[in-house]
Design a protein around this motif. Structure first.
Motif, mmCIF file in Angstrom:
data_model
loop_
_atom_site.group_PDB
_atom_site.id
_atom_site.type_symbol
_atom_site.label_atom_id
_atom_site.label_comp_id
_atom_site.label_asym_id
_atom_site.label_seq_id
_atom_site.Cartn_x
_atom_site.Cartn_y
_atom_site.Cartn_z
ATOM 1 N N GLN A 1 0.824 -1.202 0.000
ATOM 2 C CA GLN A 1 0.000 0.000 0.000
ATOM 3 C C GLN A 1 0.865 1.262 0.000
ATOM 4 O O GLN A 1 0.579 2.242 -0.699
ATOM 5 N N SER A 2 1.947 1.217 0.779
ATOM 6 C CA SER A 2 2.842 2.369 0.862
ATOM 7 C C SER A 2 3.547 2.616 -0.470
ATOM 8 O O SER A 2 3.666 3.762 -0.924
ATOM 9 N N GLN A 3 3.997 1.541 -1.119
ATOM 10 C CA GLN A 3 4.706 1.681 -2.390
ATOM 11 C C GLN A 3 3.806 2.256 -3.485
ATOM 12 O O GLN A 3 4.249 3.026 -4.328
ATOM 13 N N LEU A 4 2.532 1.855 -3.463
ATOM 14 C CA LEU A 4 1.602 2.306 -4.494
ATOM 15 C C LEU A 4 0.858 3.577 -4.107
ATOM 16 O O LEU A 4 0.183 4.182 -4.948
ATOM 17 N N GLY A 5 0.954 3.952 -2.833
ATOM 18 C CA GLY A 5 0.272 5.152 -2.370
ATOM 19 C C GLY A 5 -1.237 5.011 -2.344
ATOM 20 O O GLY A 5 -1.967 5.960 -2.687
ATOM 21 N N VAL A 6 -1.713 3.822 -1.976
ATOM 22 C CA VAL A 6 -3.156 3.565 -1.961
ATOM 23 C C VAL A 6 -3.545 2.917 -0.635
ATOM 24 O O VAL A 6 -2.699 2.439 0.120
ATOM 25 N N GLN A 7 -4.852 2.900 -0.380
ATOM 26 C CA GLN A 7 -5.394 2.207 0.775
ATOM 27 C C GLN A 7 -6.272 1.069 0.256
ATOM 28 O O GLN A 7 -7.298 1.304 -0.365
ATOM 29 N N ALA A 8 -5.832 -0.169 0.511
ATOM 30 C CA ALA A 8 -6.564 -1.324 -0.003
ATOM 31 C C ALA A 8 -7.683 -1.770 0.935
ATOM 32 O O ALA A 8 -8.665 -2.362 0.495
ATOM 33 N N ALA B 1 -11.883 -5.791 8.520
ATOM 34 C CA ALA B 1 -11.296 -4.971 7.463
ATOM 35 C C ALA B 1 -11.900 -5.394 6.131
ATOM 36 O O ALA B 1 -11.944 -6.583 5.800
ATOM 37 N N ALA B 2 -12.388 -4.434 5.380
ATOM 38 C CA ALA B 2 -13.014 -4.701 4.080
ATOM 39 C C ALA B 2 -12.242 -3.983 2.990
ATOM 40 O O ALA B 2 -11.563 -2.971 3.238
ATOM 41 N N LEU B 3 -12.317 -4.504 1.782
ATOM 42 C CA LEU B 3 -11.640 -3.885 0.650
ATOM 43 C C LEU B 3 -12.282 -2.553 0.293
ATOM 44 O O LEU B 3 -13.512 -2.425 0.265
ATOM 45 N N THR B 4 -11.464 -1.580 0.006
ATOM 46 C CA THR B 4 -11.944 -0.327 -0.568
ATOM 47 C C THR B 4 -12.167 -0.563 -2.061
ATOM 48 O O THR B 4 -11.739 -1.596 -2.603
ATOM 49 N N PRO B 5 -12.841 0.359 -2.759
ATOM 50 C CA PRO B 5 -12.971 0.195 -4.218
ATOM 51 C C PRO B 5 -11.610 0.031 -4.901
ATOM 52 O O PRO B 5 -11.463 -0.765 -5.822
ATOM 53 N N LEU C 1 -7.325 -3.696 -7.136
ATOM 54 C CA LEU C 1 -6.015 -4.314 -6.976
ATOM 55 C C LEU C 1 -6.126 -5.825 -6.821
ATOM 56 O O LEU C 1 -5.300 -6.575 -7.361
ATOM 57 N N TYR C 2 -7.136 -6.272 -6.083
ATOM 58 C CA TYR C 2 -7.326 -7.715 -5.877
ATOM 59 C C TYR C 2 -7.569 -8.422 -7.203
ATOM 60 O O TYR C 2 -6.971 -9.467 -7.483
#
Length: 300
Positions: free
Chosen positions: A42-49, A57-61, A66-67
């Protein structure tokens, strides 16, 4: 790439397993290493999964996107590794073959025997399936090749042979005594004998929704029940020739649909990655099926 396959595998496992603890068990890693892999991704891509919903914990859009892409990426990488191993080994030690029960058993055995003479040390893992079962075996990686009447999504198949299905029942069955062409309504009033689909999803819709139905695991059992007058069913013509000759089964005089033609296909799980043994077995199946079609005027 900044993100490794191991990180993508960690993300996929967390989603599939429902949490970091179970994902760690599946991956045979410590929970902290799995957590670190996903956090670093997540840090490398700059996103919140993931986002917290209640206690889970549930997946964000973004995480769902990404999944899906990670699944395709990892599946392709694993398929490439398997293909490389097979090609480096030459002739496979084992071949998984999924075959729909509509394919003539005697023809299948002749193909396997011919292949066995050429490659006696190659093991055959035969999966005998009904309807979507062969497709499921391909999708799950259980078979390198399948003979099926249903092409699974994302696969191309080559026409192998048509198989004729006949609606039949015992000569003494009430449907045989009506003295007129039968309708769908006539069939619905009596017990239908159905062979259970081997696909765990049971995704194929029934041809006829009869009020009375016996769902059986094996076609031999279904034919035996029909031969005793317990119901009716549609069967490959070649499977009931002896019963028709013996007088224990008789084709039903349907107004329409009494004979159905099912097209069988030969499908590779991954044709480019198919080893020499799989390719040779496929060639034998094609040749034997073509010979039968030529002899019997197109199919069985």
């Amino acid at each position: 790439m900044n993100v490794s396959l191991e990180q993508w595998r960690a993300l996929i496992s967390v989603v599939d397993s429902g949490g970091y603890e179970k994902a760690a068990e599946v991956l045979q890693k410590s929970q902290s290493s799995v957590t670190y892999a996903v956090q670093k991704l997540q840090s490398q891509l700059g996103v919140q999964a993931f986002e917290v919903k209640g206690r889970k914990a549930a997946l964000t859009p973004t995480g769902e996107f990404l999944y899906r892409r990670a699944r395709a990426l990892v599946d392709e990488a694993e398929a490439t590794e398997r293909a490389a191993k097979k090609l480096s080994a030459g002739w496979e030690a084992e071949i998984g073959l999924a075959v729909d029960v509509a394919f003539p058993v005697w023809l299948l055995l002749e193909c396997l025997q011919r292949f066995g003479v050429e490659s006696p040390h190659t093991r055959i893992e035969l999966i005998e399936s009904v309807l979507g079962g062969s497709s499921e075996a391909l999708l799950k990686g259980q078979a390198q090749m399948a003979i099926t009447g249903i092409l699974p999504p994302g696969f191309l198949g080559e026409k192998l042979m048509p198989v004729r299905f006949i609606a039949a029942a015992h000569p003494g069955h009430p449907l045989q005594t009506l003295g007129r062409p039968l309708t769908i309504e006539d069939l619905r009033a009596h017990r239908q004998l159905v062979v259970r689909e081997s696909d765990t999803r049971r995704a194929t819709r029934a041809r006829l929704e009869a009020a009375q139905r016996w769902t059986l695991t094996h076609m031999t059992t279904s034919i035996g029940a029909a031969s005793r007058g317990y119901g009716y069913g549609w069967y490959p013509e070649y499977r009931i020739r002896d019963e028709i000759a013996a007088g224990t089964l008789k084709p039903l005089p349907l107004r329409e649909g009494g004979e159905l033609i099912a097209q069988l296909y030969l499908v590779f799980a991954d044709r480019d990655a198919a080893g020499r043994g799989t390719q040779r077995l496929a060639a034998i199946i094609r040749e034997q099926a073509a010979a039968v079609c030529a002899k019997e005027g197109g199919g069985t």
